[in-house]
Design a protein around this motif. Structure first.
Motif, PDB file in Angstrom:
ATOM      1  N   THR A 195       1.971  42.545  14.284  1.00 55.46           N
ATOM      2  CA  THR A 195       2.669  43.473  13.377  1.00 55.46           C
ATOM      3  C   THR A 195       3.998  42.899  12.895  1.00 55.46           C
ATOM      4  O   THR A 195       4.677  43.513  12.080  1.00 55.46           O
ATOM      5  CB  THR A 195       2.923  44.821  14.081  1.00 55.46           C
ATOM      6  N   ASN A 196       4.359  41.725  13.416  1.00 58.87           N
ATOM      7  CA  ASN A 196       5.622  41.085  13.044  1.00 58.87           C
ATOM      8  C   ASN A 196       5.395  40.195  11.827  1.00 58.87           C
ATOM      9  O   ASN A 196       4.701  39.188  11.899  1.00 58.87           O
ATOM     10  CB  ASN A 196       6.144  40.268  14.234  1.00 58.87           C
ATOM     11  N   ASP A 197       5.989  40.571  10.703  1.00 60.30           N
ATOM     12  CA  ASP A 197       5.772  39.841   9.443  1.00 60.30           C
ATOM     13  C   ASP A 197       6.263  38.401   9.511  1.00 60.30           C
ATOM     14  O   ASP A 197       5.653  37.503   8.919  1.00 60.30           O
ATOM     15  CB  ASP A 197       6.468  40.565   8.293  1.00 60.30           C
ATOM     16  N   GLU A 198       7.379  38.156  10.214  1.00 60.42           N
ATOM     17  CA  GLU A 198       7.908  36.797  10.313  1.00 60.42           C
ATOM     18  C   GLU A 198       6.945  35.892  11.091  1.00 60.42           C
ATOM     19  O   GLU A 198       6.756  34.733  10.740  1.00 60.42           O
ATOM     20  CB  GLU A 198       9.274  36.820  10.995  1.00 60.42           C
ATOM     21  N   GLN A 199       6.355  36.441  12.138  1.00 65.71           N
ATOM     22  CA  GLN A 199       5.409  35.660  12.939  1.00 65.71           C
ATOM     23  C   GLN A 199       4.108  35.400  12.188  1.00 65.71           C
ATOM     24  O   GLN A 199       3.577  34.287  12.224  1.00 65.71           O
ATOM     25  CB  GLN A 199       5.119  36.368  14.263  1.00 65.71           C
ATOM     26  N   THR A 200       3.590  36.392  11.501  1.00 64.37           N
ATOM     27  CA  THR A 200       2.331  36.198  10.767  1.00 64.37           C
ATOM     28  C   THR A 200       2.524  35.261   9.585  1.00 64.37           C
ATOM     29  O   THR A 200       1.585  34.570   9.170  1.00 64.37           O
ATOM     30  CB  THR A 200       1.767  37.538  10.276  1.00 64.37           C
ATOM     31  N   ALA A 201       3.753  35.206   9.049  1.00 64.89           N
ATOM     32  CA  ALA A 201       4.035  34.303   7.921  1.00 64.89           C
ATOM     33  C   ALA A 201       3.972  32.836   8.348  1.00 64.89           C
ATOM     34  O   ALA A 201       3.730  31.946   7.526  1.00 64.89           O
ATOM     35  CB  ALA A 201       5.399  34.613   7.324  1.00 64.89           C
ATOM     36  N   GLU A 202       4.183  32.581   9.647  1.00 58.53           N
ATOM     37  CA  GLU A 202       4.202  31.206  10.159  1.00 58.53           C
ATOM     38  C   GLU A 202       2.810  30.599  10.327  1.00 58.53           C
ATOM     39  O   GLU A 202       2.674  29.383  10.503  1.00 58.53           O
ATOM     40  CB  GLU A 202       4.895  31.160  11.521  1.00 58.53           C
ATOM     41  N   LEU A 203       1.787  31.415  10.302  1.00 56.12           N
ATOM     42  CA  LEU A 203       0.440  30.928  10.573  1.00 56.12           C
ATOM     43  C   LEU A 203      -0.002  29.916   9.515  1.00 56.12           C
ATOM     44  O   LEU A 203       0.287  30.076   8.328  1.00 56.12           O
ATOM     45  CB  LEU A 203      -0.547  32.095  10.621  1.00 56.12           C
ATOM     46  N   PHE A 204      -0.698  28.884   9.959  1.00 57.92           N
ATOM     47  CA  PHE A 204      -1.239  27.887   9.042  1.00 57.92           C
ATOM     48  C   PHE A 204      -2.637  28.328   8.595  1.00 57.92           C
ATOM     49  O   PHE A 204      -3.438  28.813   9.389  1.00 57.92           O
ATOM     50  CB  PHE A 204      -1.347  26.519   9.707  1.00 57.92           C
ATOM     51  N   VAL A 205      -2.905  28.132   7.307  1.00 58.65           N
ATOM     52  CA  VAL A 205      -4.202  28.491   6.731  1.00 58.65           C
ATOM     53  C   VAL A 205      -4.765  27.271   6.014  1.00 58.65           C
ATOM     54  O   VAL A 205      -4.096  26.666   5.165  1.00 58.65           O
ATOM     55  CB  VAL A 205      -4.064  29.661   5.730  1.00 58.65           C
ATOM     56  N   LYS A 206      -5.981  26.882   6.342  1.00 62.20           N
ATOM     57  CA  LYS A 206      -6.625  25.749   5.676  1.00 62.20           C
ATOM     58  C   LYS A 206      -6.990  26.104   4.241  1.00 62.20           C
ATOM     59  O   LYS A 206      -7.422  27.222   3.966  1.00 62.20           O
ATOM     60  CB  LYS A 206      -7.889  25.329   6.430  1.00 62.20           C
ATOM     61  N   ILE A 207      -6.825  25.134   3.348  1.00 63.48           N
ATOM     62  CA  ILE A 207      -7.246  25.282   1.956  1.00 63.48           C
ATOM     63  C   ILE A 207      -8.509  24.449   1.791  1.00 63.48           C
ATOM     64  O   ILE A 207      -8.468  23.217   1.754  1.00 63.48           O
ATOM     65  CB  ILE A 207      -6.158  24.805   0.980  1.00 63.48           C
ATOM     66  N   SER A 208      -9.636  25.115   1.734  1.00 64.51           N
ATOM     67  CA  SER A 208     -10.921  24.408   1.665  1.00 64.51           C
ATOM     68  C   SER A 208     -11.281  24.089   0.220  1.00 64.51           C
ATOM     69  O   SER A 208     -11.131  24.931  -0.667  1.00 64.51           O
ATOM     70  CB  SER A 208     -12.023  25.266   2.293  1.00 64.51           C
ATOM     71  N   ASP A 209     -11.753  22.861   0.008  1.00 65.66           N
ATOM     72  CA  ASP A 209     -12.177  22.446  -1.326  1.00 65.66           C
ATOM     73  C   ASP A 209     -12.948  21.142  -1.187  1.00 65.66           C
ATOM     74  O   ASP A 209     -12.524  20.250  -0.439  1.00 65.66           O
ATOM     75  CB  ASP A 209     -10.966  22.252  -2.248  1.00 65.66           C
ATOM     76  N   PRO A 210     -14.063  20.982  -1.893  1.00 67.12           N
ATOM     77  CA  PRO A 210     -14.847  19.734  -1.808  1.00 67.12           C
ATOM     78  C   PRO A 210     -14.052  18.496  -2.202  1.00 67.12           C
ATOM     79  O   PRO A 210     -14.399  17.378  -1.801  1.00 67.12           O
ATOM     80  CB  PRO A 210     -15.999  19.974  -2.787  1.00 67.12           C
ATOM     81  N   ALA A 211     -12.985  18.676  -2.966  1.00 66.69           N
ATOM     82  CA  ALA A 211     -12.182  17.533  -3.406  1.00 66.69           C
ATOM     83  C   ALA A 211     -11.374  16.916  -2.264  1.00 66.69           C
ATOM     84  O   ALA A 211     -10.936  15.766  -2.356  1.00 66.69           O
ATOM     85  CB  ALA A 211     -11.244  17.955  -4.534  1.00 66.69           C
TER      86      ALA A 211
END
Length: 259
Positions: A195-211
């Motif tokens: 529920t902590n916006d600062e903590q959830t903002a830190e998460l890394f998210v992969k950007i998937s693309d065939p390129a």
């Protein structure tokens, strides 16, 4: 030099001229000093995947020369101080046909990622935007080919900070480096408080693309077709007998010997 030493040196040279097959042949290989798990050089000892690969490629003795940067490796190849260097195709100036490259022996996946609060969620939206990579990384041409602007960083920590500060919109790492960094930084994997916006903002998210393709790791020579043919033959044999798979598992904890 003392007379006895001069005579001994002259005799050794004369003996080699008369009996050239009696001298042990050697292959000179350039590696990076600090590029674990691929290569390290401490106390005059070469360790890592690339030194072991070089030793398995030939029955000749192998002499290793260590350098701080890829640029120094390239210069050593051109000046014939070394015969072979290892690394990603992208790490060498092969687009200008400066070097000859072997068949790939590894295909290391790359991971393009952003923070969870990042607004550029696709490669298309990242076009012409700065994207971070390591200074000695292998993804310069890959990023340019998909119209991203690479920005180099000395280490992952400084790149992480640049991502946090908004100086770059995303970053790219090898899958090996990405996975290891997340092990040491669980705050980028899961928020302690969802529920902590600062903590959830830190998460890394992969950007998937065939390129976002894998980096092809190759042996590189300079105007030495005979040696390149020998290397290619060795790589094919090591693919067939499982040697490359074993080396990949040993040093990278997974098999990336096949595309």
């Amino acid at each position: 030099m003392k007379p006895k030493k001069i005579l001994a040196a002259l005799f050794a040279a004369f003996f080699i001229m008369l009996f050239p097959g009696s001298a042990n042949a050697s292959m000179t290989v350039g590696i990076l000093k600090d590029n674990a798990p691929y290569s390290t050089f401490y106390h005059r000892k070469a360790r890592g995947l690339e030194p072991e690969l070089a030793r398995k490629m030939t029955d000749d003795s192998v002499i290793f020369k260590a350098y701080d940067t890829r640029k120094q490796l390239e210069s050593a190849l051109k000046k014939r101080r070394i015969q072979i260097a290892f690394g990603s195709i992208d790490a060498f100036n092969v687009n200008q046909d400066v070097f000859d490259v072997s068949e790939p022996y590894l295909y290391e996946p790359n991971v393009l990622f952003r923070r969870s609060d990042g607004k550029k969620k696709t490669i298309k939206k990242l076009a012409n935007k700065p994207v971070g990579m390591l200074k000695d990384g292998n993804q310069t041409y890959l990023l340019k080919n998909v119209l991203l602007k690479p920005r180099s960083f000395k280490n992952i920590k400084t790149m992480d900070k640049a991502l946090t500060d908004g100086k770059i919109y995303a970053a790219i790492l090898s899958d090996y480096d990405y996975s290891n960094y997340l092990k040491d930084h669980p705050e980028h994997v899961k928020a302690a408080d969802a529920t902590n916006d600062e903590q959830t903002a830190e998460l890394f998210v992969k950007i998937s693309d065939p390129a976002i393709t894998s980096s092809q790791f190759v042996a590189v020579t300079y105007k030495n077709e005979k040696l390149l043919t020998k290397i290619n033959s060795a790589i094919v044999s090591m693919h067939d007998d499982g040697t490359l798979q074993e080396l990949s598992q040993k040093y990278l904890n997974k098999d990336i010997s096949l595309q």
